[in-house]
Every structure is written in structure tokens, then in C-alpha cells.
Design a protein around this motif. Sequence first.
Motif, PDB file in Angstrom:
ATOM      1  N   HIS A  11       5.293   9.964  -0.547  1.00  0.00           N
ATOM      2  CA  HIS A  11       6.615  10.507  -0.901  1.00  0.00           C
ATOM      3  C   HIS A  11       7.710   9.819  -0.076  1.00  0.00           C
ATOM      4  O   HIS A  11       7.460   9.347   1.023  1.00  0.00           O
ATOM      5  CB  HIS A  11       6.681  11.996  -0.576  1.00  0.00           C
ATOM      6  CG  HIS A  11       5.749  12.842  -1.392  1.00  0.00           C
ATOM      7  ND1 HIS A  11       5.735  14.200  -1.317  1.00  0.00           N
ATOM      8  CD2 HIS A  11       4.807  12.515  -2.307  1.00  0.00           C
ATOM      9  CE1 HIS A  11       4.828  14.698  -2.150  1.00  0.00           C
ATOM     10  NE2 HIS A  11       4.237  13.679  -2.752  1.00  0.00           N
ATOM     11  N   HIS A  45       2.117   2.055  -6.499  1.00  0.00           N
ATOM     12  CA  HIS A  45       2.654   3.321  -7.018  1.00  0.00           C
ATOM     13  C   HIS A  45       3.332   4.101  -5.897  1.00  0.00           C
ATOM     14  O   HIS A  45       2.797   4.188  -4.797  1.00  0.00           O
ATOM     15  CB  HIS A  45       1.528   4.173  -7.600  1.00  0.00           C
ATOM     16  CG  HIS A  45       0.721   3.470  -8.652  1.00  0.00           C
ATOM     17  ND1 HIS A  45       1.296   2.920  -9.768  1.00  0.00           N
ATOM     18  CD2 HIS A  45      -0.616   3.230  -8.742  1.00  0.00           C
ATOM     19  CE1 HIS A  45       0.337   2.372 -10.520  1.00  0.00           C
ATOM     20  NE2 HIS A  45      -0.826   2.547  -9.911  1.00  0.00           N
ATOM     21  N   TYR A 105       6.922  11.044  -4.690  1.00  0.00           N
ATOM     22  CA  TYR A 105       8.169  11.755  -4.990  1.00  0.00           C
ATOM     23  C   TYR A 105       9.372  11.034  -4.363  1.00  0.00           C
ATOM     24  O   TYR A 105       9.296  10.483  -3.281  1.00  0.00           O
ATOM     25  CB  TYR A 105       8.106  13.175  -4.401  1.00  0.00           C
ATOM     26  CG  TYR A 105       7.216  14.142  -5.150  1.00  0.00           C
ATOM     27  CD1 TYR A 105       6.002  13.757  -5.685  1.00  0.00           C
ATOM     28  CD2 TYR A 105       7.593  15.475  -5.284  1.00  0.00           C
ATOM     29  CE1 TYR A 105       5.193  14.668  -6.349  1.00  0.00           C
ATOM     30  CE2 TYR A 105       6.784  16.396  -5.944  1.00  0.00           C
ATOM     31  CZ  TYR A 105       5.585  15.978  -6.474  1.00  0.00           C
ATOM     32  OH  TYR A 105       4.781  16.875  -7.122  1.00  0.00           O
ATOM     33  N   PHE A 114       5.521   3.804 -15.194  1.00  0.00           N
ATOM     34  CA  PHE A 114       6.176   4.986 -15.749  1.00  0.00           C
ATOM     35  C   PHE A 114       6.754   5.853 -14.635  1.00  0.00           C
ATOM     36  O   PHE A 114       6.390   5.698 -13.462  1.00  0.00           O
ATOM     37  CB  PHE A 114       5.226   5.793 -16.633  1.00  0.00           C
ATOM     38  CG  PHE A 114       4.051   6.425 -15.916  1.00  0.00           C
ATOM     39  CD1 PHE A 114       4.216   7.555 -15.124  1.00  0.00           C
ATOM     40  CD2 PHE A 114       2.766   5.909 -16.055  1.00  0.00           C
ATOM     41  CE1 PHE A 114       3.139   8.153 -14.481  1.00  0.00           C
ATOM     42  CE2 PHE A 114       1.686   6.497 -15.406  1.00  0.00           C
ATOM     43  CZ  PHE A 114       1.876   7.621 -14.615  1.00  0.00           C
ATOM     44  N   ALA A 115       7.643   6.755 -15.028  1.00  0.00           N
ATOM     45  CA  ALA A 115       8.264   7.653 -14.049  1.00  0.00           C
ATOM     46  C   ALA A 115       7.938   9.088 -14.417  1.00  0.00           C
ATOM     47  O   ALA A 115       7.970   9.466 -15.582  1.00  0.00           O
ATOM     48  CB  ALA A 115       9.767   7.450 -14.017  1.00  0.00           C
ATOM     49  N   SER A 116       7.661   9.896 -13.401  1.00  0.00           N
ATOM     50  CA  SER A 116       7.416  11.313 -13.633  1.00  0.00           C
ATOM     51  C   SER A 116       8.756  12.026 -13.872  1.00  0.00           C
ATOM     52  O   SER A 116       9.764  11.386 -14.152  1.00  0.00           O
ATOM     53  CB  SER A 116       6.669  11.894 -12.434  1.00  0.00           C
ATOM     54  OG  SER A 116       6.301  13.231 -12.695  1.00  0.00           O
ATOM     55  N   VAL A 117       8.752  13.338 -13.741  1.00  0.00           N
ATOM     56  CA  VAL A 117       9.925  14.140 -14.118  1.00  0.00           C
ATOM     57  C   VAL A 117      11.151  13.828 -13.269  1.00  0.00           C
ATOM     58  O   VAL A 117      11.052  13.311 -12.162  1.00  0.00           O
ATOM     59  CB  VAL A 117       9.608  15.652 -14.010  1.00  0.00           C
ATOM     60  CG1 VAL A 117       8.540  16.059 -15.016  1.00  0.00           C
ATOM     61  CG2 VAL A 117       9.193  16.015 -12.604  1.00  0.00           C
ATOM     62  N   ASN A 133       3.899   2.945 -10.814  1.00  0.00           N
ATOM     63  CA  ASN A 133       4.503   4.174 -11.328  1.00  0.00           C
ATOM     64  C   ASN A 133       5.174   4.929 -10.183  1.00  0.00           C
ATOM     65  O   ASN A 133       4.911   4.673  -9.011  1.00  0.00           O
ATOM     66  CB  ASN A 133       3.411   5.068 -11.924  1.00  0.00           C
ATOM     67  CG  ASN A 133       2.522   4.304 -12.876  1.00  0.00           C
ATOM     68  OD1 ASN A 133       3.010   3.527 -13.694  1.00  0.00           O
ATOM     69  ND2 ASN A 133       1.210   4.506 -12.760  1.00  0.00           N
ATOM     70  N   ASP A 154       0.658   3.630  -2.168  1.00  0.00           N
ATOM     71  CA  ASP A 154      -0.375   4.636  -2.461  1.00  0.00           C
ATOM     72  C   ASP A 154       0.162   6.031  -2.758  1.00  0.00           C
ATOM     73  O   ASP A 154      -0.426   7.037  -2.363  1.00  0.00           O
ATOM     74  CB  ASP A 154      -1.389   4.706  -1.304  1.00  0.00           C
ATOM     75  CG  ASP A 154      -2.312   3.495  -1.308  1.00  0.00           C
ATOM     76  OD1 ASP A 154      -2.255   2.701  -2.273  1.00  0.00           O
ATOM     77  OD2 ASP A 154      -3.074   3.319  -0.337  1.00  0.00           O
ATOM     78  N   GLY A 155       1.296   6.088  -3.431  1.00  0.00           N
ATOM     79  CA  GLY A 155       1.810   7.381  -3.886  1.00  0.00           C
ATOM     80  C   GLY A 155       2.488   8.210  -2.816  1.00  0.00           C
ATOM     81  O   GLY A 155       2.728   9.403  -3.029  1.00  0.00           O
ATOM     82  N   ASN A 202       0.806  -1.241   0.000  1.00  0.00           N
ATOM     83  CA  ASN A 202       0.000   0.000   0.000  1.00  0.00           C
ATOM     84  C   ASN A 202       0.834   1.284   0.000  1.00  0.00           C
ATOM     85  O   ASN A 202       0.626   2.173   0.830  1.00  0.00           O
ATOM     86  CB  ASN A 202      -0.973   0.008   1.189  1.00  0.00           C
ATOM     87  CG  ASN A 202      -2.013  -1.085   1.060  1.00  0.00           C
ATOM     88  OD1 ASN A 202      -2.652  -1.210   0.018  1.00  0.00           O
ATOM     89  ND2 ASN A 202      -2.147  -1.903   2.083  1.00  0.00           N
TER      90      ASN A 202
END
Lengths: 305, 233
Positions: free
Chosen positions: B45, B62, B65, B100-103, B81, B42-43, B40
Motif C-alpha cells: 500500500h 503490482h 492501495y 487494471f485498477a481496482s475501485v 495492476n 508486490d501489492g 518488487n
Amino acid sequence: MCGIVGLLVKEPELRESLGALVVPMLLGMSDRGPDSAGLAVFTELLENCNSTGVVPSITRKYSLYIGQHQIDWTEFTHNLQQIGNAIIKENGNHAIVVSDCEPNLLKQWIKQHYPQLHILSTGQTIDLYKDAGNPAEIIDRYQFGLLTGTHLVGHTRMATESAVTPAHAHPFTAGEDFCLVHNGALSNPYSIRRQLEPQGIQFETDNDTEAACRFLEWRMREGDDLETALQTGFEALDGFYTFLIGTKDKLALVRDAFACKPAIVAETDDYVAISSEFRSLAHLPNIKHARIYEPAPEEIHVWMV
Amino acid sequence: MDGLTRSNDLTFDLAQMPLRDVNQFLHHNVESGQKITILNPDGAHNIAVGLDAPIDLDIAGHAGYYAAGMNKLANVTIAGNVGPGVAENMMSGRVHVRGFASVAAGASAHSGLLVIDGDASLRCGISLKGADIVVGGNVGSFSGFMAQAGRMVVCGNAGDALGDSLYEAIIYVRGDIKSLGADAQLQPMTDTDYSTLEELLTKAELTYSPQEFKRIASAKQLYHWNANAHQEY
């Protein structure tokens, strides 16, 4: 930093739980924007405010910011009867007025007789709430969890370029059934203002986002469709931004050429959810099977109700 | 306990305990070779930042940051991601993103390997200082900006201004390049380039042929101030 959220439900049954779904999204973005919060919800039906059984086409809803003022709404409705009918719903320090008065006449009337009221939005479907303060308290105060409708946009603000006041909170509106929230900072809001003000467009704050909102709505009144207005915005609006725009039947999302500010979209058969970060989407139903993606810079994403 | 589960395998559920406690455990209490799973995510950071032991860490979802930022020695796999700055400033080890990866993926990474199965957004490998990055999909604009050392392999397409102001890092691209940045140039592939690609693609479990890639490196025109360049540089 700021947080933006948006939700459009495709499955009609979910309209009843639009607010309940979005509350954890906004709360999840309150670290990104702890000083103010706001939300615009697009509802389905305009209520009738007279006794004829037919909703006159001139009928509009007006979201009003009352602040600390005390308003006698019975007297307000009584006085307003010189120009038309109205029904009032109070919600915290906000009120929604549904009236069959001619919109410009009503706005002038409010300005003249109740200058302490601030009109946040006008339209047939938009209700708008925004205030300075802790997002969790704002969510509770207006009971965002009970809101119903087809789509909404929300914002949590961490001010970087203008004051923290209720008027500087997002969403910003212009015209009717049109609102915009912004994460980022524009570098040319004053040149946009100088372009718009000679055309009679009035600004209410010194906030950069208001310039973007009024610019895009002006383009649409000049005949652009939403996509064309946004395309024009890429050239005219300089700076960093993720914009989320709500209209009567659409949500639209764009990011600046450098993708300086985040945005992520999760789409299922039932809904489209947009946020600055995935962590405020993680609770959504069936999220494990959603199509999740980050919009590329200067891509125009539009979703229809 | 089945035969495949070692006695010191551990699972942390971020729905049940604070991330700070998990990260502190990962910093102070792990054993070499230990297999650890985080449920979990869950995004959130900063999951698994600052690891410094040779462990196998799986993040089952996922991440937000700076996932696995500053990694040293650990082998981290993220099932979903990641947000901005995955494996930023990595010192060694391996970070593998299945989605995928962000910036700013792999920003300033000094060593180790970052593998991204999907796309990487803008500024992938910005200021790369020696790590290797393999991206299975596309990379966004300004990737490899001011990359000083290390190697980037892009199996898809690259956006605008690829390798702007490159130093000694080398970028390999299989697909199209929208535009090269200042001082970045296409250069002929050498045997060393082919063997480098063979090695990195194998490590990333990708089956593309090294023959399909182009080499981008610095033209080194920005290395020295040129008083005759009309103040252009």
C-alpha cells in the motif's frame, strides 16, 4: 475490515504443500484482521477408525474446540465405545475426531457427556481450526504450514459487529463439509435468522456471517446447487460482503453488488489463489505468469477440485 | 554504466528496504528529472504517495492501495495492476497504470492525467475535481459519481449509474453504458469535445477515433432545490 484467503490446487503434487503455500497468504492478511484467525482445510481421505479395513459410509470427521479444558481422550474413546469407534488427533486446543458413530447420535453424546467441547465442523473432508488472538500465533499453534489437502479457506478477523471470541472467528460451518468466510457486514442477519429458526435451524452465535452460512447451506439442503443458492443469496442477504465458500469439492467466491469489499484471484495451471489483496499472493510460485483479476460484483465464481 | 543510464538514476528494491524509507527519500531527496525505479512492489500500500517533484518513477509490478496518491508533478508508471484509490487526490503530473485498477481510481483528483490501460473497477473518478482520466478498458458502476470538474474518457463500456449526480465534469464513453445515474444525460458532441478527445487519446497513446465516443454530462436538474418536485430532490 477482515482478510480472506482461499487456495485450490489443481496439480496433485501441490496437495502436500497446501498449508505451506497458504501460511504467507494468511500472514499477509493479518493487518486486515489482527484479532482472530481460522482456516478450514479439505483433505483427501477419511481415515478408518475401526478394525474392519473398510471405512463405513457413516464415518465422519469432527473438528472440536477444546479451549482451556483438559480432556482425557483415552477415557473419551473408551466411553464412546457404547455407540461406536473413534480415533482422536489433538492439535493445540483443538482435536479432530474420526468416528463411525451415527453423526447426530455422536453430537448428542458429546453435548451430553462433554459439554465443554464445541463442535466446529462435521464432514468427510473438512478439518477446521479457529481461535481469537494474533493470526501469526494461531498459524504457529496449529502448524498450518504442515496441512495437506485439495483446497482450503482462511480468514483473519477485525471484528466490527459482534464479540471477539473463538466462536465468532471464521470460518463458520453448517451441515457437512460446508464453510464460509466473510469480509464485510450484513444488515439483515436477524431477519435471516427469523426465517431459518422456525425451520429448526439452530444458531450458535449472534454473528452476521453465521446467518449467511446457515442460509446458503439451508438452500442447498432444500435442493439448490451451490450456484443457485448463491444467486438466491444475492436477493436475500443485504449488506456488504465478499464471501468465500468451501465445500467438499469446490471453492466459490461472490461479492456484493457494490463491490464494497475487495477480492483478487490469481490462477495458473497449478492452482487458484484468492485473497482480499494481491500483497498476500505475491509469494506464490509462478505468480508473474498467473491470470490475475478482480471478480465483478454479483458474479459467481466456482472452482472445482 | 551504459550510455542510456544517467548518473543520478536510482533503483529501490522493496524486497530489501522498507517502503517508508523509500517514500521519505522520494519526498526529500530527489532531483528534478531524476529517473527512479521501484522493484518488487508486490501489492504494498501507499507506494509513492505524496510525490512533489518532476521525476520519472517506474513501479515494476503490482501496487496496492493508494499508489501514487496525492501526486504532484511526478510522472509515475506502474507496470502491473493497482489496488483501490490509485492517484487519489492527484494535484498534477501523470500516473499511468499498465494493468487494471481496482475501485475508486483517481478519486477526488484535482489535476493531472491518470491513464489506465486495462479496466477500472467501480467508482472510477468518484468526486473528480479537475483531473483527466483515460481508461483503455471498461469502468465499473458508479463511475464519475458526483464528479465536479475534469474529463473522463472510457474506451470500453461503463457499468450502472454512470455519472450519478454529476456537476461540471464531462464523461466520454466509446462502448455501451449499462445505465446513467441520476441527472446524467447523453448530450450532442461538439467540436470542443472532439478536440478534447483527440488531445486526451493522444496523451494516453490510444488510437481510437474521437468520432466513436458519446458525451455524458449533467442535466443540471439537481443544481437547485425544486420545491415543486414533490420532495423528490
